[in-house]
Write a protein that holds these residues in place. Structure first.
Motif, mmCIF file in Angstrom:
data_model
loop_
_atom_site.group_PDB
_atom_site.id
_atom_site.type_symbol
_atom_site.label_atom_id
_atom_site.label_comp_id
_atom_site.label_asym_id
_atom_site.label_seq_id
_atom_site.Cartn_x
_atom_site.Cartn_y
_atom_site.Cartn_z
ATOM 1 N N ILE A 66 44.190 -3.613 62.318
ATOM 2 C CA ILE A 66 45.327 -4.044 63.129
ATOM 3 C C ILE A 66 46.500 -4.157 62.174
ATOM 4 O O ILE A 66 46.353 -4.675 61.061
ATOM 5 N N THR A 67 47.668 -3.653 62.571
ATOM 6 C CA THR A 67 48.860 -3.836 61.759
ATOM 7 C C THR A 67 49.929 -4.535 62.578
ATOM 8 O O THR A 67 50.024 -4.351 63.792
ATOM 9 N N LEU A 68 50.723 -5.328 61.887
ATOM 10 C CA LEU A 68 51.878 -5.981 62.479
ATOM 11 C C LEU A 68 53.015 -5.830 61.481
ATOM 12 O O LEU A 68 52.920 -6.322 60.348
ATOM 13 N N THR A 69 54.064 -5.127 61.885
ATOM 14 C CA THR A 69 55.221 -4.946 61.009
ATOM 15 C C THR A 69 56.055 -6.223 61.056
ATOM 16 O O THR A 69 56.550 -6.604 62.113
ATOM 17 N N LEU A 70 56.195 -6.871 59.903
ATOM 18 C CA LEU A 70 56.892 -8.154 59.834
ATOM 19 C C LEU A 70 58.359 -8.021 59.470
ATOM 20 O O LEU A 70 59.168 -8.860 59.856
ATOM 21 N N ARG A 71 58.692 -6.979 58.695
ATOM 22 C CA ARG A 71 60.084 -6.765 58.307
ATOM 23 C C ARG A 71 60.283 -5.283 58.031
ATOM 24 O O ARG A 71 59.450 -4.643 57.406
ATOM 25 N N GLY A 72 61.376 -4.737 58.506
ATOM 26 C CA GLY A 72 61.699 -3.333 58.248
ATOM 27 C C GLY A 72 60.966 -2.387 59.183
ATOM 28 O O GLY A 72 60.480 -2.780 60.244
ATOM 29 N N ASP A 110 62.776 -2.005 52.097
ATOM 30 C CA ASP A 110 61.359 -2.288 51.896
ATOM 31 C C ASP A 110 60.781 -2.827 53.206
ATOM 32 O O ASP A 110 61.466 -3.528 53.955
ATOM 33 N N VAL A 111 59.537 -2.501 53.458
ATOM 34 C CA VAL A 111 58.882 -2.976 54.675
ATOM 35 C C VAL A 111 57.727 -3.888 54.285
ATOM 36 O O VAL A 111 57.065 -3.662 53.266
ATOM 37 N N ILE A 112 57.511 -4.920 55.085
ATOM 38 C CA ILE A 112 56.361 -5.800 54.912
ATOM 39 C C ILE A 112 55.541 -5.723 56.185
ATOM 40 O O ILE A 112 56.076 -5.864 57.298
ATOM 41 N N ALA A 113 54.241 -5.470 56.006
ATOM 42 C CA ALA A 113 53.346 -5.353 57.150
ATOM 43 C C ALA A 113 52.041 -6.086 56.857
ATOM 44 O O ALA A 113 51.566 -6.100 55.717
ATOM 45 N N PHE A 114 51.503 -6.693 57.886
ATOM 46 C CA PHE A 114 50.211 -7.370 57.815
ATOM 47 C C PHE A 114 49.153 -6.387 58.289
ATOM 48 O O PHE A 114 49.309 -5.758 59.347
ATOM 49 N N PHE A 115 48.095 -6.227 57.499
ATOM 50 C CA PHE A 115 46.969 -5.374 57.866
ATOM 51 C C PHE A 115 45.719 -6.236 57.936
ATOM 52 O O PHE A 115 45.383 -6.920 56.969
ATOM 53 N N SER A 116 45.041 -6.198 59.060
ATOM 54 C CA SER A 116 43.765 -6.880 59.210
ATOM 55 C C SER A 116 42.703 -5.800 59.363
ATOM 56 O O SER A 116 42.648 -5.106 60.380
ATOM 57 N N ASN A 117 41.891 -5.644 58.333
ATOM 58 C CA ASN A 117 40.820 -4.643 58.330
ATOM 59 C C ASN A 117 39.558 -5.293 58.859
ATOM 60 O O ASN A 117 39.142 -6.343 58.356
#
Length: 152
Positions: A66-72, A110-117
């Motif tokens: 699951i990914t969630l783009t937090l910034r950018g 720059d982009v910050i994304a959360f990845f839940s594997n």
């Protein structure tokens, strides 16, 4: 049982400035912060920071995620480097294991994304060369070691 975090004063700097970022040799344009490794539940949660206007190494996800783009803007590129998809801030995407090889990178910032594997069965990421040959893997054991080193 639910844990409730105590309210803190409003942040005066961006949240990512409160995070200690780490890098790996051989992985340019990428920084990470491992949030959690749960071997029993087969989950690895990671914050990634991708450099603006850059692409990271070619890879394939070997676990559901699951990914969630937090910034950018999180940009997804085909194996040949062509832009495939843009995930703006707030984009939530669920993907399955063993998808197409691809690269990721940031948009104009720059982009910050959360990845839940999730549902990890050994390998999380398979690192590929331009001919799609596996040159390295990162799995549960590697993420456990990186997480332990990060906390040291």
């Amino acid at each position: 049982m639910t844990t409730v975090l105590q309210a803190t004063p409003a942040m005066t700097v961006p949240f990512e400035d409160h995070i200690t970022w780490h890098t790996l040799d051989g992985f340019p344009h990428l920084a990470y912060h491992i949030c959690a490794v749960d071997e029993q539940k087969r989950i690895v949660d990671i914050l990634f920071k991708f450099d603006a206007n850059s692409q990271i190494v070619l890879h394939r996800h070997r676990a559901d995620y699951i990914t969630l783009t937090l910034r950018g803007e999180l940009r997804i590129y085909n194996a040949n480097g062509q832009l495939k998809e843009i995930r703006p801030t707030g984009a939530y995407v669920a993907g399955t294991a063993n998808g197409e090889p691809h690269r990721e990178g940031g948009g104009d910032e720059d982009v910050i994304a959360f990845f839940s594997n999730r549902n990890i069965d050994g390998v999380v990421y398979e690192i590929l060369d331009d001919d799609l040959n596996t040159i390295a893997t990162l799995g549960m054991e590697e993420f456990k070691a990186l997480h332990a080193a990060q906390r040291a």
